[in-house]
Write a protein that holds these residues in place. Structure first.
Motif, PDB file in Angstrom:
ATOM      1  N   THR B  45      -7.825 -33.209 -42.332  1.00 39.51           N
ATOM      2  CA  THR B  45      -8.269 -32.005 -41.856  1.00 39.51           C
ATOM      3  C   THR B  45      -7.690 -31.547 -40.629  1.00 39.51           C
ATOM      4  O   THR B  45      -7.215 -30.335 -40.655  1.00 39.51           O
ATOM      5  CB  THR B  45      -9.875 -31.878 -41.628  1.00 39.51           C
ATOM      6  OG1 THR B  45     -10.498 -32.408 -42.781  1.00 39.51           O
ATOM      7  CG2 THR B  45     -10.329 -30.641 -41.300  1.00 39.51           C
ATOM      8  N   HIS B  76     -14.069 -26.999 -45.782  1.00 34.70           N
ATOM      9  CA  HIS B  76     -15.454 -27.597 -46.111  1.00 34.70           C
ATOM     10  C   HIS B  76     -16.349 -26.275 -45.999  1.00 34.70           C
ATOM     11  O   HIS B  76     -17.443 -26.453 -46.534  1.00 34.70           O
ATOM     12  CB  HIS B  76     -15.781 -28.294 -45.114  1.00 34.70           C
ATOM     13  CG  HIS B  76     -15.024 -29.686 -44.988  1.00 34.70           C
ATOM     14  ND1 HIS B  76     -15.493 -30.797 -45.151  1.00 34.70           N
ATOM     15  CD2 HIS B  76     -13.710 -29.951 -44.543  1.00 34.70           C
ATOM     16  CE1 HIS B  76     -14.534 -31.768 -45.147  1.00 34.70           C
ATOM     17  NE2 HIS B  76     -13.466 -31.211 -44.768  1.00 34.70           N
ATOM     18  N   ASP B 152      -8.936 -28.266 -48.400  1.00 32.03           N
ATOM     19  CA  ASP B 152      -9.272 -29.559 -47.873  1.00 32.03           C
ATOM     20  C   ASP B 152     -10.753 -29.832 -48.581  1.00 32.03           C
ATOM     21  O   ASP B 152     -11.611 -29.384 -48.575  1.00 32.03           O
ATOM     22  CB  ASP B 152      -9.753 -29.354 -46.314  1.00 32.03           C
ATOM     23  CG  ASP B 152     -10.351 -30.276 -45.679  1.00 32.03           C
ATOM     24  OD1 ASP B 152     -10.007 -31.504 -46.059  1.00 32.03           O
ATOM     25  OD2 ASP B 152     -10.573 -30.308 -44.441  1.00 32.03           O
ATOM     26  N   GLU B 153     -10.386 -31.074 -49.527  1.00 32.26           N
ATOM     27  CA  GLU B 153     -11.461 -31.505 -50.149  1.00 32.26           C
ATOM     28  C   GLU B 153     -12.056 -30.422 -51.049  1.00 32.26           C
ATOM     29  O   GLU B 153     -13.299 -30.257 -51.094  1.00 32.26           O
ATOM     30  CB  GLU B 153     -12.539 -32.257 -49.459  1.00 32.26           C
ATOM     31  CG  GLU B 153     -12.048 -33.040 -48.296  1.00 32.26           C
ATOM     32  CD  GLU B 153     -12.470 -34.441 -48.180  1.00 32.26           C
ATOM     33  OE1 GLU B 153     -13.582 -34.509 -48.736  1.00 32.26           O
ATOM     34  OE2 GLU B 153     -12.009 -35.187 -47.040  1.00 32.26           O
TER      35      GLU B 153
HETATM   36 MG    MG Z   1     -11.703 -33.836 -43.446  1.00 32.53          MG
END
Ligand code: MG
Ligand code: ATP
Lengths: 226, 235, 228
Positions: B45, B76, B152-153
C-alpha cells in the motif's frame, strides 16, 4: 487563477449540496444560535444593564460559537470513505481545496448569521435600520478572518484524536482580535456613533483578513498531506 | 510511462522505525501490468501511495507521464460521498479531473454501462451493497480515462463471479483505452491466486524490498505460487 | 561540556542576575512619582512579558525554516522555545496578581500586558496540545510548524487589539511602559533586567533542548548532534 477558482467552486458546491441533503449541521447551528440568544436574554438583568451595552458581545459570542460547528464539519465529511485521499490523488491543487472549503464554510456561516441577525434584532430590540449595511459589512469583515484560520486548523486536527475539542482550543486565541474588533465596531454602530470613531478597529480587522487569508492559503498544503 | 527510481520510505523513528519501502525501482510502459505480491505489512500500500503522490518518499522519485491527471486509483476506500448518488459522485470527480463539462454526462453513462451499473446511477451511494459500492468505486477511478491504474487489493469484498468480471474488465482495460494504446496497471495483493493471469510482470515484496522482480513469461499461478513460497515465506 | 551542562550554567548565571535586579530595583532605584513602589514590578514583569512574545515569534521562525529545510533540530528548538514561553507566561500571570492585590486592591485586573499574556498563554497551551496529539514525528513537526507560524503572526494582532482597547478605555491605574521618559537609573535597571531574562530564556531553552535530545537517544533514535 481562473482554473483555481473553478476547481474551488466545484469542491464548495459539492459540500453545499451534501450539506443541503443532510441538513444536520446547518439545522444544529441555527438551533444553537437561537438557543444561545434566548439564554442570553434570560442571563441578564434588564433593569441593571441596558441591552445596548451587552448586545454587541452577545451577537459576536453567538456567531463565533455557531461558526465552530461549521468548521468541524468541513473536513469531517471528507473522512467518509476516505474521500480526502481521493481529493489528494486527484489533480486538484491544495490551494483550490482550501478555497473550496473556505467558500463552503463562509456560505454556511453566512446562512447561520442570516438567521441569527433578525433573531437578535427581534429578541433584543436593537435599532439596526439605519446601520444595516455597515453592520453587514463588519460582520463579513470579521467572519472572513476567523473562518479562514478555522478552515486551516480544521484540516490540521483532522488526523488527531479529539479533533473537535482540539480545534476549539487552538482556535480560541485566534478569535481574540476579530472578536474585540467586531464587538467594538458593532457597539459604535448600534450606539449611533460615527464609524470614524472605529477606524482603528476596522483597520485591524482588514489587516487580520489579509494576513490570515494569505497565510492560510499558503500553509494549507502542509496540513493535508500524510 | 510509469517509473520509480530508488524509492525508500520509513515510518516513525528510533527503534520503532518501520522501513516500508526499500530500494524499489522499476520502469513500466503501456501494455505492461505489474502484479506485486507480498504478505501483510510488506509495504504494498505504501508503494502505491507513493506512486499516486499521496506520500512523498524520503528517498527516490516517481515519474508518471501526464502527471496526476493520468492516474486512476482503486484502494481499500471508495472515495465516494454516501449522500450523493452514483452519478453525482462521478460528475464531481470528472470535474476535478478536468473532463470538459459537455463530456462528463456521456462519459459517466459510458463507464456505468460498462460496469453494469446503469440502473443504479441515481441511487445514493449509502444504499448500495458492498459489491456494488466497489463497482461504483471502480467507475469513479475510470471516469477520467486514466492511462495508469493503481489497484490495491481490488478483489477484496467481491464474490467469485464479480471477481471474475473485474478480472475480465481489467484485462480489457490493459490492452486498450479510448485513447488507443495500452494502459499501465499496477496491482497489489497478498493472494497469489488473484490476478496472476493479468500480469506481464511479477514482483514479490517483503519488508519493503522487491525480493523478486521479473517478467511473468509463461508461468501460471502454480509456478508463481511456488516461486513466492521459496522467495518470501521460506526466504 | 555537554549541552545540558551549559544550559544549567547559563540558567544559574541568569538567576543570579534576576536576584540582582530585584535588589537593585528595591534598594537602588528611585520610587516612581505617580505610581509609587508598585511600579517596581515593572522591572520583572515587562521583560518576562516581552520574552513571552519573543519566544512565540521564535517558535514561528523555527517553524518557517522547518517547512523548507525539514531539519528536526529546528522542530526541537521550537518545542523548547514554546515550553519556555509557557513558563514565562505563567510567571507573568502569577506574579501579576500577587503584586496587583496590594496595589489595585484586586487580584486580577484587565491590564493590557496581563491580558495579552493570558491570550498568549492560551496560544502556547493549544500549540503544546497539538504536539501531544500527533504521534508521527514528521507529521508532528509539520503541524507544529504551521500552528507556530500562525501564532507568530497572531502576536502583533493580540498586542494591537488589546492595547487599542486599553487606550480607548483608560483605567485608573495602568503600568505604562513609558520607557523613553524614564530617568536613566530606572532605564539602567530595566535594561539589566531585560538582559537577565534573555539569559534565563537561553538557559532554559538550552536545557530543554538537551533534555529532548537525551530522551530521543534513550528511545534508540539517532539524535542529530550539535547545538542549536
Ligand atoms: Mg495494504
Ligand atoms: N501511516 C503510517 N504510520 C506508521 N506506520 C505505517 C503507516 N502506514 C504504514 N505503516 C507501516 O508500514 C508497513 C507497510 O505497510 P503497508 O500498509 O504498506 O503494507 P501492505 O503491504 O499494504 O500490507 P497489507 O497487505 O496488510 O495491506 C507496515 O509495517 C505498517 O505498519
Amino acid at each position: 487563477m481562473g482554473e483555481l477558482l473553478v476547481q474551488a467552486w466545484t469542491v464548495a458546491r459539492k459540500d453545499l449540496v451534501l450539506e443541503f441533503r443532510t441538513r444536520t449541521a446547518l439545522i444544529s447551528a441555527v438551533v444553537f444560535t437561537a438557543l444561545v440568544l434566548t439564554v442570553f436574554n434570560f442571563g441578564r438583568d434588564p433593569t441593571a444593564v441596558p441591552t445596548i451595552d451587552l448586545a454587541p458581545t452577545i451577537l459576536w459570542v453567538t456567531f463565533t460559537f455557531a461558526a465552530m460547528l461549521a468548521l468541524n464539519r468541513a473536513f469531517q465529511l471528507e473522512l467518509e470513505n476516505q474521500a480526502l485521499e481521493g481529493l489528494l490523488v486527484s489533480p486538484l491543487s491544495r490551494t483550490s481545496l482550501y478555497w473550496g472549503k473556505l467558500i463552503a464554510n463562509l456560505v454556511f456561516v453566512a446562512v447561520v448569521e442570516g438567521v441569527g441577525l433578525p433573531l437578535f434584532v427581534l429578541f433584543f430590540d436593537v435599532p439596526v435600520g439605519r446601520v444595516l449595511v455597515p453592520l453587514i459589512g463588519v460582520i463579513a469583515l470579521a467572519t472572513l478572518g476567523f473562518v479562514a484560520v478555522g478552515t486551516l486548523f480544521s484540516a490540521l486536527v483532522i488526523r488527531t484524536r479529539f479533533a473537535e475539542l482540539l480545534l476549539v482550543v487552538i482556535l480560541l486565541p485566534f478569535l481574540v482580535p476579530p472578536l474585540i474588533g467586531a464587538v467594538q465596531v458593532t457597539a459604535r454602530l448600534l450606539g449611533g456613533r460615527p464609524l470614524s470613531e472605529a477606524v482603528g478597529y476596522l483597520k485591524l480587522l482588514a489587516a487580520y483578513d489579509i494576513v490570515f487569508v494569505s497565510l492560510a492559503s499558503f500553509l494549507f498544503r502542509f496540513t493535508v498531506d500524510e | 510511462m510509469l517509473s520509480a527510481e530508488g524509492l525508500r520510505h520509513a515510518f516513525g523513528e528510533g527503534r520503532g522505525q518501520v522501513v516500508a519501502l526499500d530500494g524499489v525501482s522499476f520502469d513500466l510502459t503501456s501494455g505492461q501490468t505489474l502484479a506485486i505480491f507480498g504478505p501483510n505489512g510488506a509495504g504494498k500500500t505504501t508503494l502505491l501511495k507513493v506512486l499516486a503522490g499521496l506520500i512523498h518518499p524520503q528517498v527516490g522519485s516517481v515519474h508518471v507521464t501526464g502527471g496526476r491527471r493520468a492516474i486512476g486509483w482503486i484502494g481499500h476506500q471508495s472515495h465516494l460521498y454516501e449522500h450523493l448518488t452514483v452519478r453525482e459522485n462521478l460528475l464531481f470527480w470528472a470535474a476535478l479531473y478536468g473532463v470538459p463539462a459537455a463530456r462528463r454526462g456521456p462519459r459517466a453513462a459510458e463507464v456505468l454501462g460498462r460496469l453494469g451499473m446503469a440502473r443504479r446511477a441515481d441511487q445514493p451511494v449509502w444504499s448500495l451493497s458492498r459489491g456494488l459500492a466497489q463497482r461504483a468505486a471502480i467507475a469513479k477511478a475510470l471516469i477520467h480515462d486514466p492511462s495508469v491504474l493503481l489497484l490495491d487489493e481490488p478483489f477484496t469484498g467481491l464474490d467469485l463471479a464479480a471477481a471474475a468480471e473485474l478480472r475480465a474488465l481489467l484485462g480489457e482495460l490493459r490492452v486498450g483505452g479510448a485513447a488507443g494504446g495500452g494502459r499501465v496497471l499496477v496491482l497489489a495483493t497478498h493472494n497469489v491466486d488473484e490476478g496472476v493471469e493479468l500480469a506481464t510482470d511479477v514482483a514479490f515484496q517483503r519488508r519493503g524490498r522487491f525480493v523478486h522482480f521479473a517478467p511473468r513469461g509463461g508461468r501460471g499461478p502454480a509456478e508463481i505460487a511456488e516461486a513466492y513460497r521459496r522467495a518470501v515465506v521460506d526466504g | 561540556m555537554s549541552l545540558a551542562h551549559k544550559g544549567r550554567r547559563i540558567t544559574l548565571v541568569a538567576l543570579v542576575c534576576v536576584a540582582a535586579v530585584y535588589v537593585r530595583a528595591l534598594a537602588f532605584t528611585p520610587v516612581e512619582r505617580l505610581q509609587g513602589p508598585a511600579q517596581k514590578i515593572f522591572y520583572l514583569h515587562v521583560p518576562a512579558a516581552l520574552w513571552t512574545e519573543a519566544a512565540m515569534i521564535l517558535v514561528g521562525l523555527a517553524g518557517t525554516f522547518y517547512l523548507f529545510l525539514k531539519d528536526p533540530r529546528l522542530d526541537r528548538f521550537a518545542e523548547a522555545s514554546a515550553e519556555v514561553g509557557t513558563v514565562f507566561a505563567t510567571i507573568v500571570l502569577t506574579t501579576g496578581p500577587i503584586w496587583g492585590k496590594p496595589i489595585w486592591g484586586t487580584w486580577w485586573t484587565w491590564d493590557a500586558r496581563l491580558t495579552s499574556t493570558l491570550f498568549l498563554f492560551f496560544l502556547y497551551v493549544g500549540y503544546l496540545l497539538v504536539r501531544g496529539a500527533v504521534r508521527d514525528p514528521g507529521l508532528r513537526a509539520r503541524y507544529a510548524a504551521v500552528l507556530g507560524i500562525c501564532g507568530m503572526c497572531l502576536v502583533p494582532f493580540i498586542h494591537l487589539s488589546v492595547f487599542l482597547f486599553r487606550t480607548l478605555h483608560p483605567q485608573p491605574i495602568i503600568l505604562k511602559p513609558s520607557a523613553p521618559s524614564l530617568p536613566s537609573s530606572m532605564l539602567a535597571t530595566w535594561l539589566f533586567s531585560l538582559t537577565a531574562f534573555t539569559l534565563l530564556y537561553v538557559g532554559f531553552v538550552t536545557q530543554r533542548y538537551a533534555l529532548s535530545l537525551a530522551r530521543d537517544a534513550q528511545r534508540g533514535g539517532s539524535p542529530e548532534a550539535g547545538p542549536v
